[in-house]
Design an enzyme around this catalytic site. Sequence first.
Site, PDB file in Angstrom:
ATOM      1  CD  GLU A 116      -1.812  -2.379   1.332  1.00  0.00           C
ATOM      2  OE1 GLU A 116      -2.650  -3.250   1.039  1.00  0.00           O
ATOM      3  OE2 GLU A 116      -0.692  -2.636   1.834  1.00  0.00           O
ATOM      4  CG  HIS A 126      -8.602  -7.134   7.899  1.00  0.00           C
ATOM      5  ND1 HIS A 126      -7.588  -7.449   8.760  1.00  0.00           N
ATOM      6  CD2 HIS A 126      -8.211  -7.593   6.681  1.00  0.00           C
ATOM      7  CE1 HIS A 126      -6.629  -8.076   8.099  1.00  0.00           C
ATOM      8  NE2 HIS A 126      -6.980  -8.167   6.830  1.00  0.00           N
TER       9      HIS A 126
END
Length: 328
Positions: free
Chosen positions: A60, A129
């Site tokens: 990312e 998450h």
Amino acid sequence: MPVIQMREALNQAMCEEMERDPDVFLMGEEVAEYDGAYKVSQGMLAKFGPMRVVDSPISECGFAGLGVGAAMVGMRPIIEFMTFSFSLVAFDQVVNNAPKVRHMSGGQLSVPIVFRGISGPGQQLGATHSWTVDAIYTHVPGLKVVIPSTPYDAKGLLKTAIRDNDPVIFLENESMYGNRGEVPEEEYLIEFGRADIKRPGTDCTVVGWGHTVLTAMAAAEELEKSHGINVEVIDLRTLRPMDLDSILTSVKKTGYCVTVEEGYPTCGVGAEIAAQVQQHCFDDLDNSVVRVAALDVPMPYSKPLLQHVVPGVERVAEAIKQAIYFQG
């Protein structure tokens, strides 16, 4: 008017903008060959090719930084995070680079980039998450923060985001991708900083964004049927810029205010709204602002525990009754 899923509305927005502007491209994990982890980018690789729909490695920080650099030289990247929990890996790029380039370059450079993906607990994703990141990114000057609640809003807001010359955080909810709604075939844009009154009312103002708008609407319908309480539901749609005027106008009419968010209560967006309402509507309020938020704990995986932690219809309905001193 066609009725489509939210994932289809987002797909249409990206496709239309990529057809309109060759500088727009999509990059992220599994956006191309797999048609997107949640099928939002389905069919886009076949339509636009691998140079404009780009599968990234699981990095990312790397592909967010690539996007920021591409935006600085004139491209208009859409960077998809599979979940915004993963955006924390790219925090330096998202909050310390993208929103500050225009300021630090004296206006010589801009960063027209959209960071989009799912935020919030979704469907039992576990603690790491399940970050609801709206408060984190709303805190940052230079970022715009957008959270749609309907397919219509999702398409219009995403098209506006892609055309914006500043970085935009575009937050979606996994559990809403299959939600259906009317979306016009003709082109339209939705202006940032303009809330939408999803349900007019006179007895209490409820302010939500994203998935909490649906929860608030369900609670309002229940209270109308069971007790005749007429609730006004405001969908902020964008948290930065925030349409404070619409909130204040509604609260001055109803005299009561409830905020609903799936994020944590400590330093949450609801706290900012409450402070603003208390400051600007002090003489109009008949009670203090009531805040509804997730419980202040790491998000559980267990479905019953998850439903207990995240605000549901019953908790919102009780908060509304508490706000208006309802004793029935």
